[in-house]
Scaffold this motif. Structure first.
Motif, PDB file in Angstrom:
ATOM      1  N   ASP A  41      18.752  48.851   3.037  1.00 44.20           N
ATOM      2  CA  ASP A  41      18.536  47.679   2.192  1.00 44.20           C
ATOM      3  C   ASP A  41      19.730  47.567   1.254  1.00 44.20           C
ATOM      4  N   PRO A  42      20.591  46.558   1.460  1.00 42.28           N
ATOM      5  CA  PRO A  42      21.785  46.449   0.614  1.00 42.28           C
ATOM      6  C   PRO A  42      21.489  45.851  -0.766  1.00 42.28           C
ATOM      7  N   HIS A  43      20.223  45.473  -1.007  1.00 39.61           N
ATOM      8  CA  HIS A  43      19.826  44.786  -2.245  1.00 39.61           C
ATOM      9  C   HIS A  43      20.658  43.511  -2.386  1.00 39.61           C
ATOM     10  N   GLU A  44      21.369  43.349  -3.504  1.00 42.43           N
ATOM     11  CA  GLU A  44      22.095  42.077  -3.673  1.00 42.43           C
ATOM     12  C   GLU A  44      23.464  42.087  -2.986  1.00 42.43           C
ATOM     13  N   ARG A  45      23.875  43.241  -2.482  1.00 44.14           N
ATOM     14  CA  ARG A  45      25.210  43.343  -1.869  1.00 44.14           C
ATOM     15  C   ARG A  45      25.225  42.739  -0.456  1.00 44.14           C
ATOM     16  N   PHE A  46      26.425  42.506   0.049  1.00 41.84           N
ATOM     17  CA  PHE A  46      26.603  41.877   1.356  1.00 41.84           C
ATOM     18  C   PHE A  46      26.610  42.936   2.462  1.00 41.84           C
ATOM     19  N   MET A  47      25.813  42.702   3.485  1.00 41.11           N
ATOM     20  CA  MET A  47      25.833  43.545   4.682  1.00 41.11           C
ATOM     21  C   MET A  47      25.690  42.597   5.870  1.00 41.11           C
ATOM     22  N   SER A  48      26.505  42.789   6.894  1.00 38.65           N
ATOM     23  CA  SER A  48      26.415  41.867   8.023  1.00 38.65           C
ATOM     24  C   SER A  48      26.977  42.462   9.303  1.00 38.65           C
ATOM     25  N   LEU A  49      26.280  42.160  10.375  1.00 40.55           N
ATOM     26  CA  LEU A  49      26.808  42.424  11.713  1.00 40.55           C
ATOM     27  C   LEU A  49      27.454  41.118  12.165  1.00 40.55           C
ATOM     28  N   ILE A  50      28.748  41.173  12.509  1.00 39.34           N
ATOM     29  CA  ILE A  50      29.430  39.969  12.988  1.00 39.34           C
ATOM     30  C   ILE A  50      29.939  40.218  14.406  1.00 39.34           C
ATOM     31  N   ILE A  51      29.513  39.357  15.306  1.00 33.42           N
ATOM     32  CA  ILE A  51      29.996  39.426  16.690  1.00 33.42           C
ATOM     33  C   ILE A  51      30.833  38.174  16.923  1.00 33.42           C
ATOM     34  N   ASN A  52      32.102  38.385  17.225  1.00 29.67           N
ATOM     35  CA  ASN A  52      32.995  37.262  17.518  1.00 29.67           C
ATOM     36  C   ASN A  52      33.072  37.128  19.038  1.00 29.67           C
ATOM     37  N   VAL A  53      32.351  36.166  19.558  1.00 30.45           N
ATOM     38  CA  VAL A  53      32.237  36.016  21.014  1.00 30.45           C
ATOM     39  C   VAL A  53      33.600  35.691  21.627  1.00 30.45           C
ATOM     40  N   SER A  54      34.362  34.813  20.943  1.00 31.27           N
ATOM     41  CA  SER A  54      35.646  34.367  21.498  1.00 31.27           C
ATOM     42  C   SER A  54      36.639  35.524  21.673  1.00 31.27           C
ATOM     43  N   THR A  55      36.602  36.517  20.738  1.00 32.71           N
ATOM     44  CA  THR A  55      37.555  37.639  20.857  1.00 32.71           C
ATOM     45  C   THR A  55      36.883  38.899  21.403  1.00 32.71           C
ATOM     46  N   ASP A  56      35.559  38.809  21.655  1.00 30.11           N
ATOM     47  CA  ASP A  56      34.791  39.948  22.158  1.00 30.11           C
ATOM     48  C   ASP A  56      34.889  41.159  21.211  1.00 30.11           C
ATOM     49  N   GLN A  57      34.790  40.882  19.896  1.00 32.63           N
ATOM     50  CA  GLN A  57      34.841  41.976  18.925  1.00 32.63           C
ATOM     51  C   GLN A  57      33.572  42.001  18.082  1.00 32.63           C
ATOM     52  N   THR A  58      33.165  43.209  17.712  1.00 31.21           N
ATOM     53  CA  THR A  58      31.949  43.404  16.923  1.00 31.21           C
ATOM     54  C   THR A  58      32.280  44.225  15.683  1.00 31.21           C
ATOM     55  N   TYR A  59      31.781  43.772  14.541  1.00 28.22           N
ATOM     56  CA  TYR A  59      32.046  44.455  13.268  1.00 28.22           C
ATOM     57  C   TYR A  59      30.745  44.640  12.502  1.00 28.22           C
ATOM     58  N   LEU A  60      30.675  45.729  11.751  1.00 27.29           N
ATOM     59  CA  LEU A  60      29.567  45.899  10.808  1.00 27.29           C
ATOM     60  C   LEU A  60      30.176  46.035   9.421  1.00 27.29           C
ATOM     61  N   PHE A  61      29.852  45.075   8.554  1.00 24.49           N
ATOM     62  CA  PHE A  61      30.323  45.116   7.162  1.00 24.49           C
ATOM     63  C   PHE A  61      29.201  45.685   6.292  1.00 24.49           C
ATOM     64  N   ALA A  74      25.019  53.946  12.692  1.00 21.46           N
ATOM     65  CA  ALA A  74      25.204  52.666  13.396  1.00 21.46           C
ATOM     66  C   ALA A  74      25.867  52.848  14.757  1.00 21.46           C
ATOM     67  N   ASP A  75      25.383  52.092  15.717  1.00 27.33           N
ATOM     68  CA  ASP A  75      25.939  52.104  17.072  1.00 27.33           C
ATOM     69  C   ASP A  75      27.056  51.043  17.154  1.00 27.33           C
ATOM     70  N   ILE A  76      27.988  51.105  16.205  1.00 28.01           N
ATOM     71  CA  ILE A  76      29.081  50.123  16.127  1.00 28.01           C
ATOM     72  C   ILE A  76      30.368  50.890  15.860  1.00 28.01           C
ATOM     73  N   ALA A  77      31.420  50.567  16.615  1.00 25.03           N
ATOM     74  CA  ALA A  77      32.681  51.297  16.456  1.00 25.03           C
ATOM     75  C   ALA A  77      33.437  50.879  15.195  1.00 25.03           C
ATOM     76  N   THR A  78      33.426  49.576  14.889  1.00 27.78           N
ATOM     77  CA  THR A  78      34.211  49.084  13.749  1.00 27.78           C
ATOM     78  C   THR A  78      33.303  48.833  12.545  1.00 27.78           C
ATOM     79  N   ILE A  79      33.396  49.731  11.560  1.00 27.78           N
ATOM     80  CA  ILE A  79      32.578  49.593  10.350  1.00 27.78           C
ATOM     81  C   ILE A  79      33.528  49.401   9.172  1.00 27.78           C
TER      82      ILE A  79
END
Length: 367
Positions: A41-61, A74-79
């Motif tokens: 639970d990030p509370h008021e802070r920003f947390m997001s999974l972003i998948i960019n379909v056009s570049t085939d890249q996945t990020y977890l912020f 997390a099962d994500i390479a780019t954090i």
């Protein structure tokens, strides 16, 4: 577990590609957990999974203070971490570059403030709501999810079994709540899945009342509605008891609610509309003359969140399918007198039949 999350993301990405959505920004913590395995639970802070379909890249912020936990879980390479003094969407835009055309968001979760910030940093994008797809995907539970739900149910039923032994006349609702929440932790829960509801006497007529200083008296209704979270999944059960001695009227009301609960469960099967379950339960209460005292839906979906899709109400035409998990919880609530609710958790198994996951006895217990 990596494959499980990856498979879920693949389903989401395929949906985005089919609908010409260039990227997705998932911000609801429950959905981030569903797609990545990182439960926070990030509370008021920003947390997001972003998948960019056009570049085939996945990020977890993630917020900087959660980075180590995210790296482990997390099962994500780019954090990418965001510190408190940084502007979240600025970090996102520097990290991922341009976003093309449409970005999928969860309309119920994206605040206006974040929306404005998104447009400021990605002026060319248009947003589209992907919430219906995500809800639909999360609605069908896998065997692993049923196992986790069953663990959470096992704990809460153990808490209830031990907890009712502690009930005594003169004890306040708050005191009993404290005892129950202590037992949750003692029996291995990660915490309550929502604010525990303990209501006595006339207060049991408040479907979502709060426990207070009212003390438990002889002849009272005692309604306990609570659940736990265990490994990211929730339980939710309600049982109503009578203290000392039950009057004929109390027995009659209890019996009607029990019949209603059973009728709702017996109506459950694959292929019929969800409203059928609500109507079956509601009819019992109506036919017995208490229709005016039951005016909420009969149930809700359950999983990572304690209230999720589907909603089991009398106008829901959606068809029931295998994999759904939801509550059946009819009640009769008579203002200034008291109320009874009996809540079970039902799963539609792969054969299309109802399996009741809760096992706590339902016959009237006088404490």
């Amino acid at each position: 577990m990596g494959n499980l999350y990856e498979t879920r993301r693949e389903h989401l990405t395929a949906y985005l590609a089919q609908n010409d959505i260039g990227a997705v920004m998932i911000t609801a913590p429950a959905n981030v957990y569903y797609y990545t395995g990182f439960n926070s639970d990030p509370h008021e802070r920003f947390m997001s999974l972003i998948i960019n379909v056009s570049t085939d890249q996945t990020y977890l912020f993630v917020p900087a203070l959660d980075k180590d936990a995210a790296l482990q879980e997390a099962d994500i390479a780019t954090i990418i971490s965001i510190s408190d003094e940084e502007v979240p969407l600025e970090v996102v835009s520097k990290s991922i570059g341009k976003l093309s055309k449409t970005v999928g968001i969860e309309a119920k979760n994206l605040s206006y403030d974040r929306y404005i910030s998104l447009l400021a940093h990605f002026p060319d994008v248009e947003v589209v709501d992907v919430q219906p797809f995500v809800n639909k995907q999360r609605m069908k539970k896998s065997a692993e999810e049923i196992e986790k739900l069953s663990d959470a149910i096992r704990i809460i039923e153990k808490v209830l079994k031990e907890g009712i032994k502690k009930v005594k006349i003169g004890m306040s609702e708050s005191e009993l709540t404290g005892e129950l929440e202590f037992l949750m932790r003692k029996f291995g829960a990660d915490g309550p899945s929502f604010s525990t509801i303990v209501l006595s006497g006339e207060k049991a007529a408040l479907p979502h009342g709060s426990p207070g200083e009212r003390t438990i008296q002889r002849g009272d209704y005692l309604l306990i509605d609570f659940g736990v979270v265990k490994d990211g999944y929730c339980s939710d059960i309600t049982r109503t008891f009578i203290i000392g001695e039950a009057s004929e009227k109390q027995k009659e009301i209890y019996d009607i609610v029990l019949q209603s609960n059973e009728a709702g469960i017996q109506a459950v099967q694959e292929g019929v509309s969800l409203k059928t379950f609500d109507i079956a339960a509601r009819n019992v209460i109506h036919q017995n003359g208490y229709g005016d005292y039951f005016n909420n839906r009969v149930g809700h979906g359950l999983g990572i969140e304690v209230h999720e899709e589907p909603s089991i109400h009398q106008n829901n035409e959606q068809l029931a399918e295998a994999g759904l998990v939801f509550t059946i919880e009819p009640g009769i609530y008579i203002p200034n007198v008291g109320g009874v609710r009996i809540e079970d958790i039902v799963y539609i198994n792969e054969d299309g039949n109802a399996e009741v996951l809760t096992t706590f006895p339902k016959q009237l217990q006088v404490l």
